[in-house]
Design an enzyme around this catalytic site. Structure first.
Site, PDB file in Angstrom:
ATOM      1  N   HIS A  95       0.847  -1.197   0.000  1.00 35.46           N
ATOM      2  CA  HIS A  95       0.000   0.000   0.000  1.00 35.46           C
ATOM      3  C   HIS A  95       0.883   1.248   0.000  1.00 35.46           C
ATOM      4  O   HIS A  95       1.982   1.246   0.560  1.00 35.46           O
ATOM      5  CB  HIS A  95      -0.910  -0.010   1.229  1.00 35.46           C
ATOM      6  CG  HIS A  95      -1.998   1.008   1.186  1.00 35.46           C
ATOM      7  ND1 HIS A  95      -1.779   2.326   1.501  1.00 35.46           N
ATOM      8  CD2 HIS A  95      -3.316   0.903   0.858  1.00 35.46           C
ATOM      9  CE1 HIS A  95      -2.912   2.995   1.370  1.00 35.46           C
ATOM     10  NE2 HIS A  95      -3.859   2.157   0.983  1.00 35.46           N
ATOM     11  N   GLU A 167      -4.271   2.392  -6.989  1.00 33.52           N
ATOM     12  CA  GLU A 167      -4.632   3.458  -6.065  1.00 33.52           C
ATOM     13  C   GLU A 167      -3.791   4.690  -6.365  1.00 33.52           C
ATOM     14  O   GLU A 167      -2.648   4.786  -5.905  1.00 33.52           O
ATOM     15  CB  GLU A 167      -4.375   3.024  -4.619  1.00 33.52           C
ATOM     16  CG  GLU A 167      -5.334   1.999  -4.078  1.00 33.52           C
ATOM     17  CD  GLU A 167      -5.313   1.984  -2.554  1.00 33.52           C
ATOM     18  OE1 GLU A 167      -6.372   2.156  -1.952  1.00 33.52           O
ATOM     19  OE2 GLU A 167      -4.231   1.826  -1.983  1.00 33.52           O
TER      20      GLU A 167
END
EC number: 5.3.1.1
Length: 250
Positions: A95, A167
Site C-alpha cells: 500500500h 490506487e
C-alpha cells in the site's frame, strides 16, 4: 469470468469492540453474495475476533500487511503462516502508505507478494502514482513499472491468486477520485502489461481493483468500466451503511 472483489481496508482504525460491532452490522445487511466477493481487512489486533464472526459467512477476511519470512527474530512483525492460522485468505501488499511511511521498495513488495503466495494467501498488491508524477505525464510508466517489479519471478500458474489494486496516491483519503474514464485507462494499461508478461489469456483473468476515495456516490460508475474488477475501500468501509452500499453496487 472475473468475480469482482470489494475489500475494506480499515487501516489503523477500530478497537476490537468497534470492529466486532461493525462486522455484526455488515453481516446483518450483507445477504448472499452470488456474483461478487466482499472482505474486510482489520488491524492485526482485531483479526481473531473478526475471524470468529465471519466464519461460515459470505464476508471474507484479509490482513493489511505481512513480513516475508515464515518465522524468526523479527520483533513486531507478523508472518504469512500466522495470518493463515488466524483465518485470513487475503493480504494487502505494498500500500502507498507502507511505501511512503515505512520505505517499502518495489523489491520488498515483490518479496512480500511471493511469500504470501507461497503460503496460500491471495495478495492484493497496490500500485499508483503521485500527483507530481501524473502532472508530469508519467503516471502510466510509473504504475506499469510497479506492476512489473511486484510480479518479478511470479509464475503464470499463480496469477489466478493475485489481485492488483490501482490506487492513485493523490486520491487516497483526499476526497479526490480519478474519473471513471481515467481509472479505466490505467486499468487497461495494467492489463496490457499483464498480457505482455503472461499472455492475454491469463491477463484476462486477473482482477484489478480501483482504490482512492471510493464512495457510495461513485462506486456504480467505477464498476461499470470494463477493466475495473472491484474496489479497495478506505474511509467508506469504516461505517456499515456506506460499505454495504459499495458492496451492493449496481
Amino acid at each position: 469470468m472475473r468475480i469482482p472483489l470489494i475489500a475494506g481496508n480499515w487501516k489503523m482504525y477500530k478497537t476490537v469492540g468497534e470492529a466486532t460491532t461493525l462486522v455484526r452490522d455488515l453481516l446483518a445487511g450483507l445477504g448472499e453474495l452470488s456474483d461478487r466477493e466482499a472482505i474486510v481487512c482489520p488491524p492485526f489486533t482485531a483479526l481473531a475476533a473478526v475471524a470468529a464472526l465471519v466464519a461460515d459467512s459470505p464476508l471474507g477476511l484479509g490482513a493489511q500487511n505481512l513480513y516475508p519470512e515464515a518465522q524468526g527474530a523479527f520483533t513486531g512483525e507478523v508472518s504469512p503462516p500466522m495470518l493463515v492460522d488466524i483465518g485470513c485468505r487475503y493480504v494487502i501488499i505494498g500500500h502507498s502508505e507502507r511505501r511512503q511511511y515505512f520505505g517499502e521498495s518495489d523489491a520488498f513488495v515483490n518479496r512480500k507478494l511471493r511469500a504470501a503466495l507461497a503460503h496460500g494467501l491471495r495478495p492484493i498488491v497496490c500500485v499508483g502514482e503521485s500527483k507530481p508524477q501524473r502532472d508530469a505525464g508519467q503516471a502510466e510508466p510509473i504504475v506499469t513499472a510497479q506492476v512489473r517489479a511486484a510480479l518479478l519471478e511470479v509464475p503464470p500458474d499463480q496469477m489466478a491468486n493475485v489481485v492488483i489494486a490501482y490506487e492513485p496516491i493523490w486520491a487516497i483519503g483526499t476526497g479526490d477520485t480519478a474519473t471513471p474514464a481515467d481509472a479505466q485507462a490505467m486499468h487497461a494499461a495494467i492489463r496490457a502489461t499483464l498480457a505482455e508478461l503472461y499472455g492475454s489469456e491469463i491477463a484476462a483473468t486477473v482482477r484489478i481493483q480501483y482504490g482512492g476515495s471510493v464512495k457510495p456516490d461513485n462506486i456504480d460508475e467505477l464498476m461499470a468500466q470494463p477493466d475495473i474488477d472491484g474496489a479497495l475501500v478506505g474511509g467508506a468501509s469504516l461505517q456499515a451503511a456506506s460499505f454495504l452500499r459499495i458492496i451492493h453496487y449496481q
